[in-house]
Design an enzyme around this catalytic site. Structure first.
Site, PDB file in Angstrom:
ATOM      1  N   HIS A  43       0.830  -1.205   0.000  1.00 36.50           N
ATOM      2  CA  HIS A  43       0.000   0.000   0.000  1.00 36.50           C
ATOM      3  C   HIS A  43       0.864   1.254   0.000  1.00 36.50           C
ATOM      4  O   HIS A  43       0.581   2.241  -0.713  1.00 36.50           O
ATOM      5  CB  HIS A  43      -0.909  -0.016   1.226  1.00 36.50           C
ATOM      6  CG  HIS A  43      -1.892   1.107   1.242  1.00 36.50           C
ATOM      7  ND1 HIS A  43      -1.617   2.336   1.829  1.00 36.50           N
ATOM      8  CD2 HIS A  43      -3.157   1.208   0.735  1.00 36.50           C
ATOM      9  CE1 HIS A  43      -2.649   3.128   1.693  1.00 36.50           C
ATOM     10  NE2 HIS A  43      -3.608   2.467   1.038  1.00 36.50           N
ATOM     11  N   ARG A  75      -5.054 -19.068 -21.736  1.00 35.70           N
ATOM     12  CA  ARG A  75      -3.783 -18.608 -22.275  1.00 35.70           C
ATOM     13  C   ARG A  75      -2.978 -19.757 -22.877  1.00 35.70           C
ATOM     14  O   ARG A  75      -2.350 -19.617 -23.925  1.00 35.70           O
ATOM     15  CB  ARG A  75      -2.979 -17.921 -21.182  1.00 35.70           C
ATOM     16  CG  ARG A  75      -1.629 -17.368 -21.670  1.00 35.70           C
ATOM     17  CD  ARG A  75      -0.848 -16.718 -20.554  1.00 35.70           C
ATOM     18  NE  ARG A  75      -1.567 -15.571 -20.010  1.00 35.70           N
ATOM     19  CZ  ARG A  75      -1.939 -15.439 -18.747  1.00 35.70           C
ATOM     20  NH1 ARG A  75      -1.670 -16.411 -17.881  1.00 35.70           N
ATOM     21  NH2 ARG A  75      -2.584 -14.367 -18.340  1.00 35.70           N
ATOM     22  N   TYR A  76      -2.999 -20.939 -22.213  1.00 35.20           N
ATOM     23  CA  TYR A  76      -2.123 -22.028 -22.656  1.00 35.20           C
ATOM     24  C   TYR A  76      -2.853 -23.118 -23.415  1.00 35.20           C
ATOM     25  O   TYR A  76      -2.230 -24.058 -23.895  1.00 35.20           O
ATOM     26  CB  TYR A  76      -1.416 -22.640 -21.444  1.00 35.20           C
ATOM     27  CG  TYR A  76      -0.605 -21.624 -20.690  1.00 35.20           C
ATOM     28  CD1 TYR A  76       0.492 -21.019 -21.276  1.00 35.20           C
ATOM     29  CD2 TYR A  76      -0.966 -21.248 -19.399  1.00 35.20           C
ATOM     30  CE1 TYR A  76       1.227 -20.069 -20.597  1.00 35.20           C
ATOM     31  CE2 TYR A  76      -0.233 -20.296 -18.710  1.00 35.20           C
ATOM     32  CZ  TYR A  76       0.855 -19.709 -19.312  1.00 35.20           C
ATOM     33  OH  TYR A  76       1.584 -18.758 -18.637  1.00 35.20           O
ATOM     34  N   GLY A 135       3.840 -12.793 -16.220  1.00 35.18           N
ATOM     35  CA  GLY A 135       3.341 -12.576 -14.869  1.00 35.18           C
ATOM     36  C   GLY A 135       4.452 -12.718 -13.846  1.00 35.18           C
ATOM     37  O   GLY A 135       5.631 -12.845 -14.169  1.00 35.18           O
ATOM     38  N   GLY A 145       3.967 -14.973 -11.061  1.00 36.31           N
ATOM     39  CA  GLY A 145       3.743 -16.187 -10.303  1.00 36.31           C
ATOM     40  C   GLY A 145       2.878 -15.985  -9.084  1.00 36.31           C
ATOM     41  O   GLY A 145       3.024 -16.720  -8.101  1.00 36.31           O
TER      42      GLY A 145
END
Length: 455
Positions: free
Chosen positions: A250, A364-365, A417, A419
């Protein structure tokens, strides 16, 4: 630290338990011969004594019964209540004079009566023999014995003395029952500790050993108290870590927001360069990472959301619409098979985020097809997300749920990304006290199975 009374230690409990168990069995088995001996030497009942007395008086009134053929006929009689009666008359030498056929059982009874040194009655397996009753005729002493051939009631313990194998089996069974109760008493707290340890290992940081086990005043109670103290420390540490991660994430947004504002001002002034484009790209990436970290922290802390009872189809409606659109844009098909009747108590936003991450990864895959289906049993709801992509090496099927883990395969290399998606998914499922497992499909593809309890 709670001190344990020496006599409350497991050593003394085990010693006392097994000692009492073995002593009880030995005492019961040893008591049977004593009971039998006491029964063998019990006094002659009045009813049987009257039978012998009446027969003796009859012979005394007719002494000629002890001579000739009349002696052979005097060995039989009948009692109106007990049935056929056989009489044995012995002389002072202990020889039977009214019959030549003397059974071994009667000889055994004679020895028992001599040892008892008083008239007795004994029920053998198939006959009841009683006596002796002594009487005199013409200066000579005689003993009178009676025998009923039928099986009359016997004391209960004679059943065990006559059935040695059954008695041994009963002793073994009783010993096993007592030892089983002792083993249950000792294993119950261990089972409670095992269940709490497994729950803690699966992420249920609020799980503790039950109060009954912790209140024991032996080593088991000490272990339960120590385990609960350890669980308290772990829960506090993990929660503090998650809060710290959320606070840091934050706080990082403040300088990041200023950086993005500065970039916007530079763009407004007409400043354009490759370096500014790169800074803007990295700032966006940083913002996405911080957003993922905040989401992971919130899910693990299970904060700002209440459980609601709702239909699974309703909770996932927006997620499924977005997934269908995304699959269509990539030229792939999404098959949805979710029963509209499935309804249970859950965290809607948290569960939606978990399924959203799984569907995005699968789309995606996948090569052509992705599917999501759900089934409901008595106490569980199962959700399966499958794709026909390349799958994963077996060694990485568990590690993919670890934060920041990037497998060494083409499946994650193209993602861009960090992970955190599957780590958020696992945290969301654990928040529902559920399980999540990834498995490869044949001939290729990946299947992720979620199991959620409904009670």
């Amino acid at each position: 630290m709670l001190k344990v009374n020496p006599f409350n230690r497991l050593f003394f409990k085990l010693l006392l338990g097994f000692w009492l168990c073995s002593s009880l069995i030995i005492a019961l088995v040893s008591l049977l011969p004593l009971l039998q001996l006491n029964q063998d030497r019990s006094p002659l009942p009045p009813s049987q004594e009257r039978i012998l007395k009446k027969m003796a008086e009859h012979i005394q009134q007719q002494p000629e019964l002890l001579t000739g053929n009349l002696l052979q006929r005097s060995n039989r009689g009948r009692d109106p209540n007990l049935g056929p009666l056989r009489i044995y008359i012995t002389n002072d030498a202990g020889q039977v004079i009214n019959t030549k056929r003397v059974s071994r059982v009667f000889r055994r009874f004679q020895l028992m009566a001599e040892e008892a040194n008083h008239p007795i009655s004994h029920q053998f397996r198939n006959e009841l023999i009683f006596g002796p009753y002594q009487f005199d005729i013409e200066g000579k002493s005689y003993n009178l014995f009676g025998r009923f051939p039928d099986n009359h009631p016997r004391p209960w313990f004679f059943f065990f003395t006559d059935n040695k194998l059954l008695t041994a089996g009963f002793a073994i069974l009783l010993s096993g029952l007592l030892c089983g109760l002792l083993a249950w008493y000792l294993s119950k707290p261990l089972r409670s500790l095992r269940l709490s340890a497994n729950a803690l290992a699966k992420g249920d940081l609020a799980n503790r050993v039950d109060a009954a086990t912790a209140s024991r005043r032996d080593e088991m109670g000490q272990l339960a108290i120590a385990f609960n103290g350890m669980a308290d420390a772990i829960e506090t540490m993990v929660n503090n870590q998650q809060r710290l991660m959320g606070d840091i994430s934050h706080e990082l947004r403040t300088p990041l927001t200023r950086l993005q504002l500065s970039l916007a001002l530079a763009r407004k002034k007409g400043q354009h360069s490759t370096e500014l484009d790169r800074i803007e790209y990295e700032a966006l990436q940083q913002e996405a990472l911080i957003s993922e970290l905040l989401t992971l922290s919130r899910v693990r802390l299970n904060a700002s959301e209440k459980r609601l009872t709702a239909e699974l189809n309703e909770t996932l409606s927006q997620v499924l619409d977005d997934a269908e659109f995304e699959a269509e844009q990539q030229g792939k098909q999404l098959h949805i098979n979710i029963d509209e009747s499935i309804s249970f108590e859950h965290l809607p936003k948290t569960l939606s985020r978990a399924i959203e991450n799984l569907l995005r990864n699968a789309i995606r895959y996948a090569e052509k097809t992705v599917s999501i289906e759900s089934t409901q049993s008595k106490n569980h709801i199962t959700i399966m997300v499958t794709d026909d992509g390349p799958g994963l090496p077996e060694a990485e099927l568990e590690a993919i749920f670890t934060p920041f883990y990037r497998p060494d395969s083409s499946r994650d290399r193209e993602s861009g990304g960090w992970g955190l998606g599957l780590a958020i998914t696992q945290a969301a499922i654990y928040a529902h006290n559920g399980k999540i497992v990834a498995k490869n499909r044949l001939p290729h593809g990946l299947m992720v199975t979620i199991d959620l309890p409904t009670n």
